[in-house]
Scaffold this active site. Sequence first.
Site, mmCIF file in Angstrom:
data_model
loop_
_atom_site.group_PDB
_atom_site.id
_atom_site.type_symbol
_atom_site.label_atom_id
_atom_site.label_comp_id
_atom_site.label_asym_id
_atom_site.label_seq_id
_atom_site.Cartn_x
_atom_site.Cartn_y
_atom_site.Cartn_z
ATOM 1 N N ASP A 181 57.493 21.287 38.441
ATOM 2 C CA ASP A 181 58.554 21.111 39.420
ATOM 3 C C ASP A 181 58.128 19.959 40.339
ATOM 4 O OD1 ASP A 181 60.772 21.845 41.188
ATOM 5 O OD2 ASP A 181 59.226 22.669 42.495
ATOM 6 N N ASP A 214 59.752 19.173 44.130
ATOM 7 C CA ASP A 214 59.786 19.504 45.553
ATOM 8 C C ASP A 214 58.971 20.753 45.859
ATOM 9 O OD1 ASP A 214 61.537 17.424 46.531
ATOM 10 O OD2 ASP A 214 63.161 18.432 45.466
ATOM 11 N N GLU A 225 68.198 32.011 47.873
ATOM 12 C CA GLU A 225 67.326 31.447 46.840
ATOM 13 C C GLU A 225 65.968 32.138 46.805
ATOM 14 O OE1 GLU A 225 64.943 27.297 45.783
ATOM 15 O OE2 GLU A 225 66.522 27.254 47.296
ATOM 16 N N SER A 281 63.138 18.775 37.930
ATOM 17 C CA SER A 281 63.496 18.952 39.334
ATOM 18 C C SER A 281 64.975 19.245 39.553
ATOM 19 C CB SER A 281 63.123 17.695 40.129
ATOM 20 O OG SER A 281 63.554 17.818 41.461
ATOM 21 N N ALA A 282 65.230 20.202 40.440
ATOM 22 C CA ALA A 282 66.593 20.484 40.870
ATOM 23 C C ALA A 282 66.986 19.572 42.034
ATOM 24 C CB ALA A 282 66.711 21.954 41.290
ATOM 25 N N LYS A 325 66.773 26.047 34.913
ATOM 26 C CA LYS A 325 65.878 25.076 34.276
ATOM 27 C C LYS A 325 65.656 25.389 32.803
ATOM 28 C CE LYS A 325 63.636 23.311 38.403
ATOM 29 N NZ LYS A 325 62.379 23.053 39.117
ATOM 30 N N ASP A 378 56.940 26.317 42.172
ATOM 31 C CA ASP A 378 56.867 27.007 43.464
ATOM 32 C C ASP A 378 57.956 28.056 43.596
ATOM 33 O OD1 ASP A 378 58.888 25.704 45.993
ATOM 34 O OD2 ASP A 378 58.996 25.003 43.928
#
Length: 278
Positions: free
Chosen positions: A27, A29, A74, A142-143, A191, A216
Site C-alpha cells: 500500500d 498512504d 473505514e 493504492s486507493a 484491492k 496499514d
Amino acid sequence: MRDPQGVEDIIKAMHKAGPNTIQVISDFDMTLTRFAYNGKRCPTSHNILDNSKLISDDCKHQLKDLLDEYYPIEIDSNRTVEEKLPLMVEWWTKAHTLLVQQRIRKDLLQVVVKESDAMLRGNYQLFFDHLQEHHIPLLIFSAGIGDVLEEVLRQAEVFLPNIKVFSNYMDFDEAGVLKAFKGELIHTYNKREGALLNAGHFEEIKFRHNILLLGDSLGDLTMADGVHNLENILRIGFLNDKVEERKPSYLKAYDIVLVEDETMDVPNAILRYLTSTK
C-alpha cells in the site's frame, strides 16, 4: 506477532528460495508514507490535494465533512467489509466528483506536493534502493491518487524502474485540466478486484512466488490475490491509529504488526536477510 515460529519458518523458506523469487506488494498512504511526524498527522495523497491552494475553501470544507463521516466507518473494527464496501465507494466517488469540479491543473501538482507535509517513512531510501539493487519488483497498490503518489516518489528520488503503481489516476483534457478519473475506482476494500483485473502484471513476474506484503488496513490483505502459484507470503501491518481497539484484528490478520512505528526498519531488516547469501 501471533506466531513467531510461523514467521521464522516463512522467512527461512523465502530466503532459501532466493531473491529472484521475491516480489514486494505494498500500500502507499500510511504504509510507505508516515502516519504522523512530531505528533502531527501527515497527509495522504488525497489530503495533499485537499489541503492545497488548488482547492477552494468551500470544497475543502466539503471534503473534510466527507472525511469526518466516512473515515470512522473505514477503520471501525465492528463493521464487516461487506458493510463498508458500498460506503467506501460512496466516499471516493463523492470526493473525486468534488475534485473534478475544481478544474485542477496538471502542471501545478509538482508544486502542491513540494509544498505539502507528505513524508515517506524513516529509512525509506534503504528500502527502495535495496529492492532496486536486487532487481526485486515493487508493486504499489493504492486507493489514493496515482499522479500525486508518483510525484511524492519522484521528489524523494525513489521512483525507480522496478516500481509499478496501480491507483486512481487523473484524466486531463488537452489544456491539462482535470476532467475525470480514469478506469475502475480503487478504494480501501476492493484491492482484490484490482489485483485480479491486473493479472497481466502478475503474469509478467509469474516466477516470483514469494511475497512480502506491506499494508496499514485489513483491506490491504487482498493485494496479492492476483499472484500465480503463491508459495510463501509474509504480511507486515502498520497499525497507526485506534491501536488498542484494532490490535486484536491486526494480530489475527497480519504475521507481523508494527505499532506506531514510523520507519521502514523492520521491512529493511527482513529484506537484508532475504537477499543475503548466508
